[in-house]
Design a protein around this motif. Structure first.
Motif, mmCIF file in Angstrom:
data_model
loop_
_atom_site.group_PDB
_atom_site.id
_atom_site.type_symbol
_atom_site.label_atom_id
_atom_site.label_comp_id
_atom_site.label_asym_id
_atom_site.label_seq_id
_atom_site.Cartn_x
_atom_site.Cartn_y
_atom_site.Cartn_z
ATOM 1 N N THR A 21 0.856 -1.393 -0.181
ATOM 2 C CA THR A 21 -0.038 0.181 -0.094
ATOM 3 C C THR A 21 1.004 1.309 0.152
ATOM 4 O O THR A 21 0.429 2.165 -0.425
ATOM 5 N N ALA A 22 2.064 1.277 0.535
ATOM 6 C CA ALA A 22 2.882 2.550 0.718
ATOM 7 C C ALA A 22 3.380 2.774 -0.707
ATOM 8 O O ALA A 22 3.754 3.616 -0.959
ATOM 9 N N LEU A 23 3.461 1.619 -1.793
ATOM 10 C CA LEU A 23 3.823 1.838 -3.068
ATOM 11 C C LEU A 23 2.506 2.522 -4.081
ATOM 12 O O LEU A 23 2.709 2.684 -5.172
ATOM 13 N N GLY A 24 1.402 2.542 -3.543
ATOM 14 C CA GLY A 24 0.383 3.172 -4.112
ATOM 15 C C GLY A 24 -0.353 1.984 -4.786
ATOM 16 O O GLY A 24 -1.455 2.245 -5.466
ATOM 17 N N LEU A 25 -0.243 0.892 -4.469
ATOM 18 C CA LEU A 25 -1.088 -0.470 -5.008
ATOM 19 C C LEU A 25 -2.346 -0.820 -3.878
ATOM 20 O O LEU A 25 -2.306 -0.292 -2.740
ATOM 21 N N ASP A 26 -3.180 -1.538 -4.570
ATOM 22 C CA ASP A 26 -4.449 -1.908 -3.982
ATOM 23 C C ASP A 26 -3.942 -2.953 -2.864
ATOM 24 O O ASP A 26 -4.934 -2.991 -1.946
ATOM 25 N N GLY A 27 -2.952 -3.654 -2.781
ATOM 26 C CA GLY A 27 -2.733 -4.620 -1.884
ATOM 27 C C GLY A 27 -1.756 -5.448 -2.527
ATOM 28 O O GLY A 27 -1.151 -5.267 -3.613
ATOM 29 N N TYR A 28 -1.383 -6.823 -1.870
ATOM 30 C CA TYR A 28 -0.255 -7.407 -2.151
ATOM 31 C C TYR A 28 -0.554 -8.262 -3.250
ATOM 32 O O TYR A 28 0.348 -8.491 -4.245
ATOM 33 N N PRO A 29 -1.608 -8.810 -3.789
ATOM 34 C CA PRO A 29 -2.162 -9.277 -4.980
ATOM 35 C C PRO A 29 -1.671 -8.379 -6.221
ATOM 36 O O PRO A 29 -1.039 -8.906 -7.254
ATOM 37 N N ALA A 30 -2.069 -6.784 -6.225
ATOM 38 C CA ALA A 30 -1.181 -6.128 -7.267
ATOM 39 C C ALA A 30 0.103 -6.056 -7.253
ATOM 40 O O ALA A 30 0.609 -6.035 -8.375
ATOM 41 N N LEU A 31 0.792 -6.346 -6.185
ATOM 42 C CA LEU A 31 2.211 -6.257 -6.081
ATOM 43 C C LEU A 31 2.736 -7.452 -6.611
ATOM 44 O O LEU A 31 3.598 -7.654 -7.336
ATOM 45 N N GLN B 21 1.399 -9.239 -8.763
ATOM 46 C CA GLN B 21 1.105 -9.153 -10.467
ATOM 47 C C GLN B 21 2.157 -8.243 -11.046
ATOM 48 O O GLN B 21 2.593 -8.638 -12.009
ATOM 49 N N LEU B 22 2.626 -7.281 -10.268
ATOM 50 C CA LEU B 22 3.663 -6.610 -10.962
ATOM 51 C C LEU B 22 5.034 -7.519 -10.760
ATOM 52 O O LEU B 22 6.131 -7.199 -11.973
ATOM 53 N N LEU B 23 5.225 -8.288 -9.994
ATOM 54 C CA LEU B 23 6.406 -9.070 -9.839
ATOM 55 C C LEU B 23 6.387 -9.769 -10.961
ATOM 56 O O LEU B 23 7.451 -10.367 -11.476
ATOM 57 N N ARG B 24 5.197 -10.554 -11.341
ATOM 58 C CA ARG B 24 5.053 -11.416 -12.262
ATOM 59 C C ARG B 24 5.438 -10.878 -13.894
ATOM 60 O O ARG B 24 5.957 -11.551 -14.458
ATOM 61 N N GLU B 25 4.918 -9.745 -13.974
ATOM 62 C CA GLU B 25 5.302 -9.000 -15.126
ATOM 63 C C GLU B 25 6.829 -8.799 -15.097
ATOM 64 O O GLU B 25 7.568 -8.791 -16.500
ATOM 65 N N ALA B 26 7.318 -8.507 -13.963
ATOM 66 C CA ALA B 26 8.862 -8.208 -14.171
ATOM 67 C C ALA B 26 9.752 -9.549 -14.204
ATOM 68 O O ALA B 26 10.891 -9.413 -14.922
ATOM 69 N N ALA B 27 9.123 -10.604 -14.050
ATOM 70 C CA ALA B 27 9.902 -12.018 -14.065
ATOM 71 C C ALA B 27 10.015 -12.329 -15.612
ATOM 72 O O ALA B 27 11.070 -12.999 -15.920
ATOM 73 N N GLY B 28 9.119 -11.769 -16.343
ATOM 74 C CA GLY B 28 9.210 -12.126 -17.667
ATOM 75 C C GLY B 28 8.710 -13.547 -18.018
ATOM 76 O O GLY B 28 8.482 -14.431 -17.076
ATOM 77 N N PRO B 29 9.026 -13.915 -19.535
ATOM 78 C CA PRO B 29 8.684 -15.346 -19.734
ATOM 79 C C PRO B 29 9.785 -16.497 -19.545
ATOM 80 O O PRO B 29 9.639 -17.700 -19.992
ATOM 81 N N GLY B 30 10.769 -15.921 -19.280
ATOM 82 C CA GLY B 30 11.983 -17.198 -18.923
ATOM 83 C C GLY B 30 12.939 -17.166 -19.972
ATOM 84 O O GLY B 30 12.788 -16.353 -21.019
ATOM 85 N N VAL B 31 13.781 -18.127 -19.897
ATOM 86 C CA VAL B 31 14.766 -18.134 -20.881
ATOM 87 C C VAL B 31 14.577 -18.922 -22.090
ATOM 88 O O VAL B 31 14.009 -20.018 -21.770
ATOM 89 N N THR B 32 14.666 -18.742 -23.116
ATOM 90 C CA THR B 32 14.227 -19.651 -24.355
ATOM 91 C C THR B 32 15.406 -20.587 -24.631
ATOM 92 O O THR B 32 16.697 -20.137 -24.456
ATOM 93 N N GLU B 33 15.052 -21.474 -25.419
ATOM 94 C CA GLU B 33 16.018 -22.520 -25.735
ATOM 95 C C GLU B 33 17.153 -21.973 -27.076
ATOM 96 O O GLU B 33 16.599 -20.997 -27.735
ATOM 97 N N THR B 34 18.142 -22.210 -26.960
ATOM 98 C CA THR B 34 19.221 -21.865 -28.103
ATOM 99 C C THR B 34 19.306 -23.113 -29.066
ATOM 100 O O THR B 34 19.096 -24.260 -28.399
ATOM 101 N N PRO B 35 20.126 -22.845 -30.090
ATOM 102 C CA PRO B 35 20.369 -24.180 -30.804
ATOM 103 C C PRO B 35 21.198 -25.151 -30.120
ATOM 104 O O PRO B 35 21.011 -26.222 -30.467
ATOM 105 N N GLY B 36 21.748 -25.078 -28.938
ATOM 106 C CA GLY B 36 22.588 -26.031 -28.276
ATOM 107 C C GLY B 36 21.593 -26.642 -27.131
ATOM 108 O O GLY B 36 22.149 -27.446 -26.306
ATOM 109 N N GLY B 37 20.307 -26.141 -27.184
ATOM 110 C CA GLY B 37 19.315 -26.772 -26.100
ATOM 111 C C GLY B 37 19.521 -25.552 -24.951
ATOM 112 O O GLY B 37 20.141 -24.493 -25.141
#
Length: 280
Positions: free
Chosen positions: A60-70, A72-88
């Motif tokens: 709430t100190a960050l101006g968010l509605d609560g922990y669920p909103a925080l 969700q922000l963390l999940r957006e920051a985490a991104g989709p993860g590492v993709t495979e390269t030609p070597g796996g």
């Protein structure tokens, strides 16, 4: 971590007026964003070593509605993860090295504002002597910076051990004419380093800090804060970006006193040649 999301997180944390407890939560979330994005408020509290209500108040100190909103922000920051390269898929070591490359790329972007770097370098360039603080994990970086800084500045004093003598050495540097101090403070943040920063300010020294995050506990008491991320992908932290930042800062110090820099470098080369320091 998704770069856009990470920038959003850092900006959100840096702009908020956080209590020391909330700064601990912010740092834990930055360091463990990928895992924290899927944790409950209670689990984040355990991660940061605080109470569950503290995590809710932090959101709430960050101006968010609560922990669920925080979260969700963390999940957006985490991104989709590492993709495979030609070597796996990259192994853990490759991932850690690539993360360091990303840290350097982020640092390069942060250094676009040359004026900010010059403003931090100016008081260091004019301090005679120049104390350089680095305890525990930061000690090798302070020594590395000090080794090269001594080639262009006449009196560089590396402070890499704690204890009661640390304050003595700060007082001695101030009495000898020091007007500024560089402090390198990295996780896990030594209490003695933070105490030394407070002591330096009490002595009237202009403090410039290199640390890993705008929400580092070393950031608050500093006149100038320069940040470079620490790699946390291995058993022990990687300090590639902080070391690079330290040397970039030294370059800015050299640029602030170009004539003295050139003169002292020429004197060193002449001395080294006379003493045959280096093999031809």
């Amino acid at each position: 971590m998704n770069e856009k999301g990470a920038d959003r997180l850092l900006a959100l944390f840096a702009d908020a007026r956080l209590t020391p407890t909330q700064r601990r939560i912010a740092h834990a979330l930055i360091q463990h964003a990928g895992a924290a994005a899927w944790l409950s408020a209670a689990e984040v509290a355990d991660l940061a070593g605080v109470s569950q209500p503290s995590v809710t108040r932090f959101a709430t100190a960050l101006g968010l509605d609560g922990y669920p909103a925080l979260r969700q922000l963390l999940r957006e920051a985490a991104g989709p993860g590492v993709t495979e390269t030609p070597g796996g898929k990259p192994n853990d070591v490759q991932h850690a090295v690539r993360h360091e490359a990303a840290n350097l790329e982020r640092l390069a972007g942060d250094l676009a504002d040359a004026g900010r770097l010059a403003a931090a370098a100016a008081p260091l360039a004019g301090s005679r002597p120049l104390p350089v603080l680095g305890l525990r994990a930061a000690a090798p970086l302070a020594a590395y910076f000090g080794f090269f800084a001594a080639k262009v500045l006449p009196d560089v004093r590396v402070l890499d051990t704690g204890g009661t003598l640390l304050t003595d050495r700060l007082e001695q540097a101030r009495a000898a004419g020091a007007t500024a101090m560089l402090a390198i403070v990295l996780p896990r943040y030594p209490r003695e380093a933070l105490d030394a920063l407070a002591e330096a300010r009490a002595l009237g020294l202009h403090t410039v800090v290199i640390t890993d995050s705008p929400v580092s506990p070393a950031a608050e008491p500093a006149a100038h804060v320069l940040t470079a991320r620490v790699g946390a992908g291995l058993v022990f932290d990687l300090h590639t970006a902080p070391m690079t930042l330290a040397m970039v800062l030294l370059q800015a110090i050299c640029d602030a006193v170009p004539e003295e820099t050139q003169r002292r470098l020429e004197e060193f080369e002449s001395s080294a040649a006379r003493r045959q320091v280096f093999v031809p």
